[in-house]
Design an enzyme around this catalytic site. Structure first.
Site, PDB file in Angstrom:
ATOM      1  N   GLY A   1      -8.761   3.680  -4.461  1.00  0.00           N
ATOM      2  CA  GLY A   1      -7.798   3.565  -3.362  1.00  0.00           C
ATOM      3  C   GLY A   1      -7.731   4.869  -2.586  1.00  0.00           C
ATOM      4  O   GLY A   1      -6.675   5.323  -2.161  1.00  0.00           O
TER       5      GLY A   1
ATOM      6  N   GLY B   1      -6.134   5.721   1.231  1.00  0.00           N
ATOM      7  CA  GLY B   1      -4.707   5.638   1.545  1.00  0.00           C
ATOM      8  C   GLY B   1      -4.108   7.006   1.810  1.00  0.00           C
ATOM      9  O   GLY B   1      -4.817   8.012   1.894  1.00  0.00           O
ATOM     10  N   GLN B   2      -2.774   7.028   1.911  1.00  0.00           N
ATOM     11  CA  GLN B   2      -2.099   8.270   2.304  1.00  0.00           C
ATOM     12  C   GLN B   2      -2.300   9.384   1.276  1.00  0.00           C
ATOM     13  O   GLN B   2      -2.640  10.504   1.627  1.00  0.00           O
ATOM     14  CB  GLN B   2      -0.595   7.998   2.490  1.00  0.00           C
ATOM     15  CG  GLN B   2       0.127   9.140   3.168  1.00  0.00           C
ATOM     16  CD  GLN B   2       1.624   9.104   2.943  1.00  0.00           C
ATOM     17  OE1 GLN B   2       2.125   8.382   2.086  1.00  0.00           O
ATOM     18  NE2 GLN B   2       2.355   9.868   3.737  1.00  0.00           N
TER      19      GLN B   2
ATOM     20  N   ASP C   1     -12.739   2.741  -2.178  1.00  0.00           N
ATOM     21  CA  ASP C   1     -11.654   2.003  -1.532  1.00  0.00           C
ATOM     22  C   ASP C   1     -12.135   0.582  -1.305  1.00  0.00           C
ATOM     23  O   ASP C   1     -13.342   0.337  -1.246  1.00  0.00           O
ATOM     24  CB  ASP C   1     -11.271   2.653  -0.189  1.00  0.00           C
ATOM     25  CG  ASP C   1      -9.878   2.233   0.253  1.00  0.00           C
ATOM     26  OD1 ASP C   1      -8.901   2.926  -0.105  1.00  0.00           O
ATOM     27  OD2 ASP C   1      -9.755   1.190   0.918  1.00  0.00           O
TER      28      ASP C   1
ATOM     29  N   ASP D   1     -13.303  -2.972  -5.258  1.00  0.00           N
ATOM     30  CA  ASP D   1     -12.016  -3.638  -5.435  1.00  0.00           C
ATOM     31  C   ASP D   1     -11.532  -3.312  -6.850  1.00  0.00           C
ATOM     32  O   ASP D   1     -12.225  -3.626  -7.823  1.00  0.00           O
ATOM     33  CB  ASP D   1     -12.228  -5.156  -5.254  1.00  0.00           C
ATOM     34  CG  ASP D   1     -10.945  -5.947  -5.443  1.00  0.00           C
ATOM     35  OD1 ASP D   1      -9.912  -5.354  -5.828  1.00  0.00           O
ATOM     36  OD2 ASP D   1     -10.991  -7.173  -5.213  1.00  0.00           O
TER      37      ASP D   1
ATOM     38  N   TYR E   1       8.150  -4.124  -5.404  1.00  0.00           N
ATOM     39  CA  TYR E   1       7.437  -2.863  -5.655  1.00  0.00           C
ATOM     40  C   TYR E   1       8.064  -2.109  -6.818  1.00  0.00           C
ATOM     41  O   TYR E   1       7.373  -1.649  -7.731  1.00  0.00           O
ATOM     42  CB  TYR E   1       7.505  -2.038  -4.363  1.00  0.00           C
ATOM     43  CG  TYR E   1       6.826  -0.701  -4.405  1.00  0.00           C
ATOM     44  CD1 TYR E   1       5.456  -0.597  -4.522  1.00  0.00           C
ATOM     45  CD2 TYR E   1       7.576   0.468  -4.263  1.00  0.00           C
ATOM     46  CE1 TYR E   1       4.836   0.652  -4.516  1.00  0.00           C
ATOM     47  CE2 TYR E   1       6.961   1.710  -4.253  1.00  0.00           C
ATOM     48  CZ  TYR E   1       5.600   1.796  -4.386  1.00  0.00           C
ATOM     49  OH  TYR E   1       4.991   3.026  -4.368  1.00  0.00           O
TER      50      TYR E   1
ATOM     51  N   LYS F   1       6.506  -1.109 -10.449  1.00  0.00           N
ATOM     52  CA  LYS F   1       6.371   0.288 -10.890  1.00  0.00           C
ATOM     53  C   LYS F   1       7.084   0.507 -12.229  1.00  0.00           C
ATOM     54  O   LYS F   1       6.565   1.230 -13.091  1.00  0.00           O
ATOM     55  CB  LYS F   1       6.915   1.244  -9.820  1.00  0.00           C
ATOM     56  CG  LYS F   1       6.030   1.342  -8.584  1.00  0.00           C
ATOM     57  CD  LYS F   1       4.668   1.950  -8.924  1.00  0.00           C
ATOM     58  CE  LYS F   1       3.769   2.108  -7.721  1.00  0.00           C
ATOM     59  NZ  LYS F   1       2.402   2.484  -8.072  1.00  0.00           N
TER      60      LYS F   1
HETATM   61  N1  SER Z   1       7.122   5.756  -0.179  1.00  0.00           N
HETATM   62  C1  SER Z   1       7.190   4.561  -0.959  1.00  0.00           C
HETATM   63  C2  SER Z   1       7.679   3.431  -0.168  1.00  0.00           C
HETATM   64  O1  SER Z   1       8.439   3.661   0.763  1.00  0.00           O
HETATM   65  C3  SER Z   1       8.085   4.770  -2.137  1.00  0.00           C
HETATM   66  O2  SER Z   1       7.314   5.015  -3.246  1.00  0.00           O
HETATM   67  O3  SER Z   1       7.374   2.326  -0.469  1.00  0.00           O
END
Ligand code: SER
Length: 320
Positions: free
Chosen positions: A11, A14-15, A37, A55, A145, A149
Site C-alpha cells: 500500500g 498512499g499518504q 500498491d 493486491d 474503520y 482497527k
Molecule cells: N486519519 C484517519 C481518518 O481520518 C484516522 O486514522 O480516517
C-alpha cells in the site's frame, strides 16, 4: 535491518507510504526497499527502487514477494480510511482485516519477519474519555474503520503472544503531509485546508469550527514509526498498539494559524456526515507509554508545522 535483508511496503502509494518509502530508501538504498500498491505507479515509487503491482488480498502473491526477496520487515499500509469505510462497509472490513490476517499468517509460518501495522485514534469511541485519552481505557468504536482497527489490534497482540510474531503498531492521529494527499479520512480537512488556502484563499470545512482532534505532522509520524520498528524487541511492551499524541487543534485553530501567513484567508463551516465520526473520537491523546518504552518525543507543533507545510506547498507550486 541487516545487510542483504529487504523491506516491503504494502500500500505504498498512499499518504503514509509515499513518505515512508522515501525515508526508507534514503536510509537503506532504493534496491532494498520494495514498494507495492494495488494501483500501478509511475514516478518516484517505481523509479527509485523496485515496485510491484500487488493486491494484499492475494495471499500467494504476497508470500511469493516476501520469500523470493528475503523480506525481513513488512509495513502493511493498505486500508480504507474512516469516511470511505462508512460507505463501503464490507469492502473496508475485508481489506482491513483479511489483509492483516494474510500477513500475520505468513509471518507466523516463515518466522523472522517484523511487521508494522497501523492502528488509529478511531479505535476509541463515544464512551472513551475525550481529553488526554489514556493507553488503556473504554474502547467502543462506533465506525466501521474503528471496529476493524480495534479487532486488528487484538489480533496483533494474539499473534505475538501465541506465535511470537514480532508485530508493532501505532494508533496514528490524523496525519498531515505535503507529499501526498490522504484519501477518505475524517482528518483530511487538515491537509486540504493548506492546499485551498494557497490556491483559493478560502476553505469550506466539513467539520464544525470547535472540533478538536489529535493530529501529527508526517515527519514526526515517520520518525515515530521507524523508532518503534528499530527499538529492541524487549522495549516494545505493548503489542496491540501504542497511543501517539502529537498536536491537538480545531479547524478554527488551524485556520487562524494559516491566516498569519496567508493574508485574508477565510474559512466557513459546512459539517457533513464526517462530523459524527469526529465527534466519536478523542480531542487529545496521552502517549506517555510510547515516551517511556521507546523514548518517543513529538517535535512539530501547529505553528512550526504550518510554516513547513506552506513552504513546501509553495515550492511545489513554483516548480510545476
Ligand atoms: N486519519 C484517519 C481518518 O481520518 C484516522 O486514522 O480516517
Amino acid at each position: 535491518m541487516l545487510k542483504g535483508d529487504t523491506t516491503l511496503v504494502l500500500g505504498a502509494a498512499g499518504q503514509i507510504g509515499t513518505d515512508l518509502v522515501t525515508t526508507l530508501r534514503e536510509q537503506h538504498g532504493g534496491s532494498r526497499v520494495i514498494a507495492t500498491d494495488v494501483k500501478e505507479q509511475s514516478g518516484y515509487l517505481s523509479e527509485s527502487g523496485p515496485f510491484y503491482t500487488l493486491d494484499v488480498l492475494d495471499a500467494q502473491a504476497v508470500a511469493d514477494v516476501i520469500r523470493s526477496n528475503k523480506v525481513k520487515e513488512v509495513y502493511l499500509l493498505a486500508a480504507l480510511l474512516s469516511a470511505t469505510a462508512e460507505q463501503k462497509m464490507k469492502t473496508a472490513w475485508k481489506l482491513n482485516m483479511e489483509g492483516l490476517f494474510i500477513l500475520l499468517d505468513i509471518a507466523r509460518d516463515l518466522g523472522g519477519i517484523k511487521i508494522f501495522w497501523p492502528s488509529s485514534i478511531a479505535v476509541f469511541g463515544p464512551s472513551t474519555p475525550r481529553d488526554h485519552t489514556p493507553q488503556y481505557t473504554v474502547m467502543e468504536p462506533s465506525t466501521v474503520y474503528g471496529i476493524s482497527k480495534l479487532a486488528g489490534e487484538r489480533w496483533c497482540e494474539y499473534y505475538f503472544n501465541k506465535f511470537g510474531v514480532d508485530v508493532r503498531s501505532i494508533r496514528y492521529p490524523g496525519l498531515i503531509s505535503y507529499k501526498a494527499l490522504p484519501g477518505g479520512g475524517t482528518t483530511d480537512y487538515a491537509v486540504d485546508i493548506y492546499h485551498q488556502a494557497l490556491d483559493k484563499g478560502r476553505y469550506s470545512c466539513f467539520l464544525k469550527e470547535d472540533t478538536a482532534l489529535p493530529m501529527m505532522y508526517m515527519p514526526d509520524a515517520i520518525r515515530a514509526t521507524l523508532e518503534l520498528m528499530n527499538a529492541p524487541a524487549d522495549q516494545v511492551k505493548i503489542r496491540s498498539s501504542y497511543n501517539l499524541g502529537g498536536i491537538s487543534f480545531t479547524p478554527r485553530d488551524i485556520a487562524s494559524e494559516i491566516a498569519r501567513h496567508v493574508p485574508g484567508f477565510a474559512i466557513d463551516y459546512q459539517p457533513d456526515f464526517r462530523q459524527e465520526i469526529a465527534d466519536s473520537w478523542p480531542n487529545s491523546i496521552d502517549d506517555s507509554r510510547a515516551q517511556q518504552d521507546w523514548g518517543w518525543r513529538c517535535q512539530y507543533d501547529l505553528s512550526s508545522m504550518t510554516v513547513d507545510m506552506l513552504k513546501h506547498l509553495k515550492e511545489a507550486r513554483h516548480t510545476v
